[in-house]
Design a protein around this motif. Sequence first.
Motif, PDB file in Angstrom:
ATOM      1  N   ALA A  70       0.832  -1.205   0.000  1.00  0.00           N
ATOM      2  CA  ALA A  70       0.000   0.000   0.000  1.00  0.00           C
ATOM      3  C   ALA A  70       0.868   1.258   0.000  1.00  0.00           C
ATOM      4  N   PHE A  71       1.900   1.263   0.839  1.00  0.00           N
ATOM      5  CA  PHE A  71       2.764   2.438   0.909  1.00  0.00           C
ATOM      6  C   PHE A  71       3.600   2.580  -0.363  1.00  0.00           C
ATOM      7  N   ARG A  72       4.015   1.461  -0.924  1.00  0.00           N
ATOM      8  CA  ARG A  72       4.788   1.551  -2.156  1.00  0.00           C
ATOM      9  C   ARG A  72       3.908   2.100  -3.277  1.00  0.00           C
ATOM     10  N   GLY A  73       2.696   1.591  -3.383  1.00  0.00           N
ATOM     11  CA  GLY A  73       1.807   2.098  -4.422  1.00  0.00           C
ATOM     12  C   GLY A  73       1.501   3.573  -4.248  1.00  0.00           C
ATOM     13  N   ALA A  74       1.289   3.982  -2.998  1.00  0.00           N
ATOM     14  CA  ALA A  74       1.005   5.390  -2.734  1.00  0.00           C
ATOM     15  C   ALA A  74       2.197   6.269  -3.063  1.00  0.00           C
ATOM     16  N   SER A  75       3.415   5.743  -2.846  1.00  0.00           N
ATOM     17  CA  SER A  75       4.615   6.543  -3.086  1.00  0.00           C
ATOM     18  C   SER A  75       4.881   6.777  -4.563  1.00  0.00           C
ATOM     19  N   LEU A  76       4.146   6.125  -5.433  1.00  0.00           N
ATOM     20  CA  LEU A  76       4.315   6.318  -6.873  1.00  0.00           C
ATOM     21  C   LEU A  76       3.347   7.340  -7.445  1.00  0.00           C
ATOM     22  N   ALA A  77       2.464   7.872  -6.622  1.00  0.00           N
ATOM     23  CA  ALA A  77       1.443   8.804  -7.105  1.00  0.00           C
ATOM     24  C   ALA A  77       2.077  10.079  -7.652  1.00  0.00           C
ATOM     25  N   ASP A  78       1.576  10.537  -8.790  1.00  0.00           N
ATOM     26  CA  ASP A  78       2.113  11.745  -9.430  1.00  0.00           C
ATOM     27  C   ASP A  78       1.990  12.970  -8.534  1.00  0.00           C
ATOM     28  N   PHE A  79       0.863  13.124  -7.849  1.00  0.00           N
ATOM     29  CA  PHE A  79       0.664  14.350  -7.081  1.00  0.00           C
ATOM     30  C   PHE A  79       1.610  14.422  -5.885  1.00  0.00           C
ATOM     31  N   VAL A  80       2.074  13.254  -5.409  1.00  0.00           N
ATOM     32  CA  VAL A  80       3.051  13.243  -4.314  1.00  0.00           C
ATOM     33  C   VAL A  80       4.358  13.885  -4.770  1.00  0.00           C
ATOM     34  N   TRP A  81       4.834  13.502  -5.953  1.00  0.00           N
ATOM     35  CA  TRP A  81       6.125  14.000  -6.430  1.00  0.00           C
ATOM     36  C   TRP A  81       6.011  15.374  -7.069  1.00  0.00           C
ATOM     37  N   GLU A  82       4.851  15.693  -7.598  1.00  0.00           N
ATOM     38  CA  GLU A  82       4.690  17.045  -8.153  1.00  0.00           C
ATOM     39  C   GLU A  82       4.810  18.090  -7.048  1.00  0.00           C
ATOM     40  N   SER A  83       4.393  17.726  -5.830  1.00  0.00           N
ATOM     41  CA  SER A  83       4.499  18.660  -4.717  1.00  0.00           C
ATOM     42  C   SER A  83       5.953  18.859  -4.284  1.00  0.00           C
ATOM     43  N   LYS A  84       6.861  17.970  -4.701  1.00  0.00           N
ATOM     44  CA  LYS A  84       8.281  18.089  -4.353  1.00  0.00           C
ATOM     45  C   LYS A  84       9.068  18.830  -5.417  1.00  0.00           C
ATOM     46  N   LEU A  85       8.536  18.900  -6.613  1.00  0.00           N
ATOM     47  CA  LEU A  85       9.228  19.577  -7.705  1.00  0.00           C
ATOM     48  C   LEU A  85       9.172  21.086  -7.535  1.00  0.00           C
ATOM     49  N   PRO A  86      10.171  21.830  -8.024  1.00  0.00           N
ATOM     50  CA  PRO A  86      10.102  23.295  -7.994  1.00  0.00           C
ATOM     51  C   PRO A  86       8.872  23.790  -8.743  1.00  0.00           C
ATOM     52  N   SER A  87       8.386  24.948  -8.363  1.00  0.00           N
ATOM     53  CA  SER A  87       7.158  25.475  -8.970  1.00  0.00           C
ATOM     54  C   SER A  87       7.299  25.665 -10.476  1.00  0.00           C
ATOM     55  N   ASN A  88       8.507  25.930 -10.954  1.00  0.00           N
ATOM     56  CA  ASN A  88       8.729  26.145 -12.389  1.00  0.00           C
ATOM     57  C   ASN A  88       9.393  24.931 -13.041  1.00  0.00           C
ATOM     58  N   TYR A  89       9.029  23.742 -12.569  1.00  0.00           N
ATOM     59  CA  TYR A  89       9.720  22.551 -13.049  1.00  0.00           C
ATOM     60  C   TYR A  89       9.538  22.330 -14.551  1.00  0.00           C
ATOM     61  N   GLN A  90       8.428  22.792 -15.119  1.00  0.00           N
ATOM     62  CA  GLN A  90       8.246  22.654 -16.566  1.00  0.00           C
ATOM     63  C   GLN A  90       9.315  23.432 -17.320  1.00  0.00           C
TER      64      GLN A  90
END
Length: 319
Positions: A54-74
């Motif tokens: 469950a935790f591994r699957g949750a750790s792959l969620a896009d919104f989890v990592w998007e929150s770690k990326l810089p605001s101008n990551y694009q």
Amino acid sequence: MGASFSALFFDPNWSSVSVQAKPGLGDLPESCVASIIAYLDPPEICKLAKLNRAFRGASLADFVWESKLPSNYQTLIEKVLGDLKENMGKREIYARLCGTNTLDGGTKKVWLDKSSGGVCLSISAKGLAVTGIDDRRYWNHIPTEESRLADKSAGVGSNFLLNFFRGNLRLYFFIKHFVIFASVAYLQQIWWFEVDGEMEFPFPVGTYSVFFRLQLGRTAKSFGRRICNTEHVHGWDRKPVQFQLWTSDGQHASSQCILNESGRWIRYHIGDFFVENANALTKIKFSMTQIDCTHTKGGLCLDSVQIYPRKYTGRLKHF
């Protein structure tokens, strides 16, 4: 997710009672777990990913990592990575940006601090304008294994992305290993010492510190031990070296320092600058000078100029 199980307990009268086990962490919905771990730092997320499915699957969620990326990551993707697969997930984008990415013919390196997501840069000696650099009477580019983007201490926990890329070892090793510039510039002797450089980059909002990484003396290895030859080190204790920093929006910082420590790499702080607009390119210029025509200067190794977020989590220790 998760499976219940039954345990048999026997009472004094030998009658069996079926008891339902209490819910465990594995019974939590992935969406709930993902909402919780999104508040954690990346190393913590990776550790929790080893708990269960469950935790591994949750750790792959896009919104989890998007929150770690810089605001101008694009914008960073276009500048640093170039073309990317359209279906690349946010965790893989984060991992790619955490790797040391090359710009301008290998003279510049860009990466994200793995814990904070802050942008870090390093500009090699070959990417700087150095007085007399093309005259071998004054300067030489010498091969070395000590031109590092970060000292060894900054690699602590650098394998935290292993949990996500067991099926992609090429990417994992790309992230884990230190990237080293092939050479440093070694000053034999000169009267007029001046080093200038500039960098234009879409920095995310925040405060950044700029350093020159220098060493007095030339190092080598003898019988497996590191030795430093300081025979040609002279002239640096006569006058302080002046460091200066300018930005395209009018910020300026300066500092002075006597170079008097030999045999180890030291990051000399030039100054700080602040970025308010992540959507605009920030241009910075920096210099290092010691103009003294009465004494020659020599025995200096120039590695790079390094730029870190002020709250950089990698430990900036001397080598």
